[in-house]
Design a protein around this motif. Structure first.
Motif, PDB file in Angstrom:
ATOM      1  N   ASP A 128      -7.110  -2.444  -3.728  1.00 14.61           N
ATOM      2  CA  ASP A 128      -6.045  -1.787  -4.479  1.00 14.61           C
ATOM      3  C   ASP A 128      -6.378  -1.590  -5.953  1.00 14.61           C
ATOM      4  O   ASP A 128      -6.212  -0.498  -6.501  1.00 14.61           O
ATOM      5  CB  ASP A 128      -4.775  -2.637  -4.341  1.00 14.61           C
ATOM      6  N   ILE A 131      -8.837   1.186  -6.515  1.00 14.94           N
ATOM      7  CA  ILE A 131      -8.256   2.517  -6.339  1.00 14.94           C
ATOM      8  C   ILE A 131      -7.541   2.953  -7.610  1.00 14.94           C
ATOM      9  O   ILE A 131      -7.681   4.095  -8.060  1.00 14.94           O
ATOM     10  CB  ILE A 131      -7.265   2.516  -5.147  1.00 14.94           C
ATOM     11  N   LYS A 132      -6.795   2.033  -8.192  1.00 19.95           N
ATOM     12  CA  LYS A 132      -6.073   2.387  -9.424  1.00 19.95           C
ATOM     13  C   LYS A 132      -7.043   2.730 -10.544  1.00 19.95           C
ATOM     14  O   LYS A 132      -6.831   3.673 -11.306  1.00 19.95           O
ATOM     15  CB  LYS A 132      -5.169   1.233  -9.843  1.00 19.95           C
ATOM     16  N   LEU A 135      -8.444   6.068  -9.820  1.00 16.31           N
ATOM     17  CA  LEU A 135      -7.449   7.119 -10.031  1.00 16.31           C
ATOM     18  C   LEU A 135      -7.339   7.454 -11.518  1.00 16.31           C
ATOM     19  O   LEU A 135      -7.250   8.622 -11.899  1.00 16.31           O
ATOM     20  CB  LEU A 135      -6.091   6.662  -9.483  1.00 16.31           C
ATOM     21  N   ARG A 136      -7.388   6.436 -12.373  1.00 15.28           N
ATOM     22  CA  ARG A 136      -7.350   6.696 -13.817  1.00 15.28           C
ATOM     23  C   ARG A 136      -8.601   7.452 -14.257  1.00 15.28           C
ATOM     24  O   ARG A 136      -8.545   8.294 -15.150  1.00 15.28           O
ATOM     25  CB  ARG A 136      -7.203   5.381 -14.591  1.00 15.28           C
ATOM     26  N   ILE A 189      -9.827  13.491  -4.978  1.00 16.11           N
ATOM     27  CA  ILE A 189      -9.800  12.349  -4.056  1.00 16.11           C
ATOM     28  C   ILE A 189     -10.518  12.716  -2.762  1.00 16.11           C
ATOM     29  O   ILE A 189     -11.334  11.963  -2.237  1.00 16.11           O
ATOM     30  CB  ILE A 189      -8.338  11.915  -3.778  1.00 16.11           C
ATOM     31  N   MET A 196      -7.215   6.417   0.264  1.00 13.06           N
ATOM     32  CA  MET A 196      -6.039   5.861  -0.392  1.00 13.06           C
ATOM     33  C   MET A 196      -4.953   5.623   0.644  1.00 13.06           C
ATOM     34  O   MET A 196      -4.414   6.556   1.220  1.00 13.06           O
ATOM     35  CB  MET A 196      -5.528   6.808  -1.480  1.00 13.06           C
ATOM     36  N   ASP A 197      -4.657   4.377   0.866  1.00 12.57           N
ATOM     37  CA  ASP A 197      -3.592   4.036   1.801  1.00 12.57           C
ATOM     38  C   ASP A 197      -2.284   4.110   1.042  1.00 12.57           C
ATOM     39  O   ASP A 197      -1.884   3.181   0.358  1.00 12.57           O
ATOM     40  CB  ASP A 197      -3.804   2.631   2.351  1.00 12.57           C
ATOM     41  N   LEU A 198      -1.647   5.257   1.167  1.00 11.34           N
ATOM     42  CA  LEU A 198      -0.441   5.493   0.378  1.00 11.34           C
ATOM     43  C   LEU A 198       0.818   4.987   1.057  1.00 11.34           C
ATOM     44  O   LEU A 198       1.890   5.015   0.480  1.00 11.34           O
ATOM     45  CB  LEU A 198      -0.310   6.988   0.089  1.00 11.34           C
ATOM     46  N   TYR A 201       3.086   2.591  -0.713  1.00 13.07           N
ATOM     47  CA  TYR A 201       3.697   2.996  -1.974  1.00 13.07           C
ATOM     48  C   TYR A 201       4.884   3.914  -1.776  1.00 13.07           C
ATOM     49  O   TYR A 201       5.344   4.537  -2.693  1.00 13.07           O
ATOM     50  CB  TYR A 201       2.641   3.656  -2.866  1.00 13.07           C
ATOM     51  N   SER A 202       5.342   4.022  -0.533  1.00 16.09           N
ATOM     52  CA  SER A 202       6.488   4.882  -0.249  1.00 16.09           C
ATOM     53  C   SER A 202       7.774   4.228  -0.724  1.00 16.09           C
ATOM     54  O   SER A 202       7.830   3.037  -0.896  1.00 16.09           O
ATOM     55  CB  SER A 202       6.563   5.176   1.234  1.00 16.09           C
TER      56      SER A 202
END
Lengths: 202, 45
Positions: A128, A131-132, A135-136, A189, A196-198, A201-202
């Protein structure tokens, strides 16, 4: 939301500074400098440039306050961020930087990936935090207009109305830049095979 | 679209976001949520 400290407190410090109490400026900046500096740094992506812009900003604020050009409506932070935005735009104009692609008036964009991004070896499944971080980094590769909207929205928590005012564009343009930023991020991406296992984050 | 509102913003702002940024593309909403997470912890980075 963009958090302003108590407006009376800010106003009192501003008035004290104008009256000659220089410590009041330090107290005022102590409240916001971390957020302001981070906004600059996230946008320009360079420590020394961010330092320079922050110094220029600090000087401009002092001059503006001393010359009575500041109208106290309780939005010191917003006013300060607006000056920072203008300094950032000046920086990019001077630099005419080439490693980012401009956004056309109609919002169409072409993305030119930085070499480091292309060369990065991103695993299919990332923890995790990784990934962040990635993403940045992808946000760093967005055209400046889109990157700034992402930072104003997701880091500073500005509404689209405030973003439009801050960047001196219409709300529709601010919304359009946000949409293109998300579309471009998704493309990056996919192109980088980032997983990314989104669902969480739902 | 379920669970699409971000409580950090008012209803009008969320409406603008959903209608003009996300539209019918739920995938963009997922990216946006990830950005929320990524930058929410930016101060700690």
């Amino acid at each position: 939301m963009l958090t302003q400290h108590n407006m009376t407190d800010d106003s009192a410090l501003i008035q004290a500074y104008i009256s000659g109490d220089n410590d009041s400026m330090s107290k005022l900046m102590d409240r916001y400098k971390k957020k302001i500096y981070k906004y600059i740094l996230l946008t320009v992506k360079n420590d020394s440039v961010a330092d320079d812009i922050f110094q220029d900003l600090f000087i401009k604020i002092q001059k503006s306050l001393k010359s009575d050009r500041y109208i106290d409506n309780g939005k010191f932070l917003s006013w300060t961020l607006r000056i920072a935005h203008n300094l950032i735009i000046d920086y990019f104009r001077q630099k005419k930087q080439s490693n980012l692609v401009s956004t056309d008036d109609d919002g169409q964009s072409n993305i030119m990936y930085s070499q480091s991004l292309l060369e990065s070896n991103i695993e299919d499944k990332l923890v995790d935090d990784q990934i962040k971080t990635d993403l940045r980094r992808l946000v760093d590769s967005l055209p400046i207009e889109q990157r700034e909207v992402v930072i104003l929205r997701h880091y500073l928590g500005m509404s689209f109305k405030d973003i439009a005012t801050h960047t001196d564009v219409s709300i529709n343009t601010a919304l359009g830049r946000m949409r293109y930023a998300l579309i471009n991020l998704r493309k990056m991406i996919e192109d980088n095979n980032m997983y990314m296992d989104l669902k969480n984050y739902s | 679209m379920e669970n699409t509102y971000n409580s950090d913003f008012d209803d009008d702002d969320n409406e603008l976001f959903l209608n003009n940024v996300i539209g019918d593309d739920i995938g963009l909403l997922n990216i946006s949520r990830f950005l929320d997470r990524a930058y929410a912890e930016e101060d700690d980075v």
